[in-house]
Motif scaffolding. Structure first.
Motif, PDB file in Angstrom:
ATOM      1  N   PHE A  41       0.855  -1.188   0.000  1.00 30.18           N
ATOM      2  CA  PHE A  41       0.000   0.000   0.000  1.00 30.18           C
ATOM      3  C   PHE A  41       0.889   1.235   0.000  1.00 30.18           C
ATOM      4  CE2 PHE A  41      -4.127  -1.542   2.299  1.00 30.18           C
ATOM      5  CZ  PHE A  41      -4.252  -2.576   1.396  1.00 30.18           C
ATOM      6  N   PHE A  42       0.421   2.300  -0.650  1.00 32.92           N
ATOM      7  CA  PHE A  42       1.129   3.566  -0.591  1.00 32.92           C
ATOM      8  C   PHE A  42       0.158   4.720  -0.765  1.00 32.92           C
ATOM      9  CE2 PHE A  42       1.084   2.273  -4.965  1.00 32.92           C
ATOM     10  CZ  PHE A  42       0.962   3.430  -5.712  1.00 32.92           C
ATOM     11  N   ASP A  43       0.540   5.844  -0.199  1.00 37.24           N
ATOM     12  CA  ASP A  43      -0.188   7.097  -0.360  1.00 37.24           C
ATOM     13  C   ASP A  43       0.752   8.020  -1.126  1.00 37.24           C
ATOM     14  OD1 ASP A  43      -1.092   9.751  -0.108  1.00 37.24           O
ATOM     15  OD2 ASP A  43      -2.077   9.323   1.802  1.00 37.24           O
ATOM     16  N   PRO A  44       0.452   8.313  -2.405  1.00 36.81           N
ATOM     17  CA  PRO A  44       1.368   9.112  -3.214  1.00 36.81           C
ATOM     18  C   PRO A  44       1.498  10.566  -2.751  1.00 36.81           C
ATOM     19  CG  PRO A  44      -0.681   8.698  -4.403  1.00 36.81           C
ATOM     20  CD  PRO A  44      -0.743   7.903  -3.131  1.00 36.81           C
ATOM     21  N   PHE A  45       0.568  11.044  -1.955  1.00 37.19           N
ATOM     22  CA  PHE A  45       0.612  12.436  -1.484  1.00 37.19           C
ATOM     23  C   PHE A  45       1.369  12.557  -0.165  1.00 37.19           C
ATOM     24  CE2 PHE A  45      -3.311  11.734  -3.917  1.00 37.19           C
ATOM     25  CZ  PHE A  45      -2.999  12.509  -5.032  1.00 37.19           C
ATOM     26  N   ALA A  46       1.117  11.646   0.750  1.00 37.05           N
ATOM     27  CA  ALA A  46       1.794  11.669   2.051  1.00 37.05           C
ATOM     28  C   ALA A  46       3.176  11.022   1.995  1.00 37.05           C
ATOM     29  CB  ALA A  46       0.938  10.965   3.106  1.00 37.05           C
ATOM     30  N   LYS A  47       3.486  10.324   0.878  1.00 38.77           N
ATOM     31  CA  LYS A  47       4.765   9.629   0.716  1.00 38.77           C
ATOM     32  C   LYS A  47       4.997   8.610   1.833  1.00 38.77           C
ATOM     33  CE  LYS A  47       5.896  12.162  -2.844  1.00 38.77           C
ATOM     34  NZ  LYS A  47       5.459  11.713  -4.120  1.00 38.77           N
ATOM     35  N   GLU A  78      -5.946  -4.924   7.764  1.00 40.17           N
ATOM     36  CA  GLU A  78      -6.357  -3.880   8.716  1.00 40.17           C
ATOM     37  C   GLU A  78      -5.154  -3.289   9.449  1.00 40.17           C
ATOM     38  OE1 GLU A  78      -9.213  -2.442   8.921  1.00 40.17           O
ATOM     39  OE2 GLU A  78     -10.318  -3.847   7.650  1.00 40.17           O
ATOM     40  N   VAL A  79      -4.199  -4.150   9.829  1.00 39.67           N
ATOM     41  CA  VAL A  79      -2.989  -3.667  10.500  1.00 39.67           C
ATOM     42  C   VAL A  79      -2.226  -2.723   9.582  1.00 39.67           C
ATOM     43  CG1 VAL A  79      -0.720  -4.376  11.393  1.00 39.67           C
ATOM     44  CG2 VAL A  79      -2.779  -5.617  12.083  1.00 39.67           C
ATOM     45  N   LEU A  80      -2.102  -3.081   8.312  1.00 43.42           N
ATOM     46  CA  LEU A  80      -1.388  -2.245   7.347  1.00 43.42           C
ATOM     47  C   LEU A  80      -2.077  -0.891   7.179  1.00 43.42           C
ATOM     48  CD1 LEU A  80       0.863  -1.815   5.300  1.00 43.42           C
ATOM     49  CD2 LEU A  80      -0.491  -3.131   3.638  1.00 43.42           C
ATOM     50  N   ILE A  81      -3.379  -0.885   7.008  1.00 45.00           N
ATOM     51  CA  ILE A  81      -4.110   0.380   6.852  1.00 45.00           C
ATOM     52  C   ILE A  81      -3.937   1.256   8.086  1.00 45.00           C
ATOM     53  CG2 ILE A  81      -6.419   1.409   6.714  1.00 45.00           C
ATOM     54  CD1 ILE A  81      -7.184  -1.027   4.925  1.00 45.00           C
ATOM     55  N   ASN A  82      -4.133   0.692   9.263  1.00 43.84           N
ATOM     56  CA  ASN A  82      -4.027   1.484  10.502  1.00 43.84           C
ATOM     57  C   ASN A  82      -2.621   2.030  10.711  1.00 43.84           C
ATOM     58  OD1 ASN A  82      -6.738   1.195  11.122  1.00 43.84           O
ATOM     59  ND2 ASN A  82      -6.395  -0.689  12.265  1.00 43.84           N
ATOM     60  N   ALA A  83      -1.596   1.246  10.408  1.00 46.25           N
ATOM     61  CA  ALA A  83      -0.213   1.716  10.564  1.00 46.25           C
ATOM     62  C   ALA A  83       0.083   2.857   9.592  1.00 46.25           C
ATOM     63  CB  ALA A  83       0.759   0.559  10.362  1.00 46.25           C
ATOM     64  N   ALA A  89      -0.939   8.908   6.305  1.00 45.97           N
ATOM     65  CA  ALA A  89      -1.621   8.583   5.050  1.00 45.97           C
ATOM     66  C   ALA A  89      -3.111   8.873   5.189  1.00 45.97           C
ATOM     67  CB  ALA A  89      -1.415   7.111   4.700  1.00 45.97           C
ATOM     68  N   ALA A  90      -3.748   9.166   4.077  1.00 48.86           N
ATOM     69  CA  ALA A  90      -5.199   9.380   4.037  1.00 48.86           C
ATOM     70  C   ALA A  90      -5.843   8.158   3.382  1.00 48.86           C
ATOM     71  CB  ALA A  90      -5.530  10.635   3.254  1.00 48.86           C
ATOM     72  N   ARG A  91      -6.842   7.616   4.002  1.00 45.45           N
ATOM     73  CA  ARG A  91      -7.493   6.402   3.495  1.00 45.45           C
ATOM     74  C   ARG A  91      -7.949   6.566   2.041  1.00 45.45           C
ATOM     75  NH1 ARG A  91      -9.442   2.132   6.461  1.00 45.45           N
ATOM     76  NH2 ARG A  91     -10.800   0.771   5.290  1.00 45.45           N
ATOM     77  N   ALA A  92      -8.469   7.716   1.699  1.00 42.73           N
ATOM     78  CA  ALA A  92      -8.972   7.957   0.343  1.00 42.73           C
ATOM     79  C   ALA A  92      -7.855   7.988  -0.701  1.00 42.73           C
ATOM     80  CB  ALA A  92      -9.757   9.265   0.302  1.00 42.73           C
TER      81      ALA A  92
END
Length: 182
Positions: A41-47, A78-83, A89-92
């Motif tokens: 998983f990655f958030d391209p905005f929050a890096k 779920e652990v990955l998303i929460n971490a 990171a933003a869920r969206a």
């Protein structure tokens, strides 16, 4: 005096049942998969990015303790998303890549395909965009993931050789004294 060149990246190996996240641009996460799945998983905005490595999609009908839950995708996701959310990171904004899910044993239940189907279903249900995958096949895979950039490389770890096992039976029993071998 010559100096030893410094490797530009810090490698983190993610083992089965583990989840790692990072916002460090010098980190590369690695894992080796057979029928297991890793979600990157990655958030391209929050890096920010992370990788998990799970053995099975969901626990069976029997009871499971907290330690064994780490093996299951339902827990690992779920652990990955929460971490990742904890690192900003933003869920969206989350994007995902999935790897692994090989069929490692001919003639047995295809755990890899079930794991891959679970991962796709989870991402769809959670509205996390799947931007890449390399699942299935018959070979183990080695994954390298740059979490802050969302870049991944997946290579075959080793060619699998299928060996048909046929027990050899002697044509007649061998007898030695009082013990009979057959």
């Amino acid at each position: 005096m010559t100096s030893i060149p410094r490797e530009p990246f810090r490698r983190i190996t993610v083992m089965q049942g583990e989840t790692r996240v990072s916002d460090d641009p010098e980190v590369v996460m690695t894992t080796i998969l057979g029928s297991c799945i890793s979600a990157c998983f990655f958030d391209p905005f929050a890096k920010v990015g992370g990788l998990n490595h799970f053995l099975l999609a969901e626990p069976g009908h029997g009871g499971t303790d907290a330690a064994s839950m780490q093996r299951y995708g339902v827990y690992a996701m779920e652990v990955l998303i929460n971490a990742m959310l904890a690192l900003g990171a933003a869920r969206a904004s989350l994007r995902a890549r999935i790897y692994g899910g090989a069929s490692m044993h001919d003639g047995l239940r295809d755990i890899g395909a079930a794991n891959a189907a679970f991962a796709r279903r989870f991402l769809k249900d959670e509205r996390i965009m799947l931007v890449g995958e390399d699942v299935g096949g018959h070979d183990a895979k080695r994954v390298e993931f740059r979490p802050t950039l969302g870049l991944a490389r997946c290579r075959t770890a080793a060619e699998r050789t299928i060996v048909a096992y046929r027990p050899r039976m002697p044509s007649s029993p061998v007898s030695t004294g009082d013990v009979e071998f057959f």
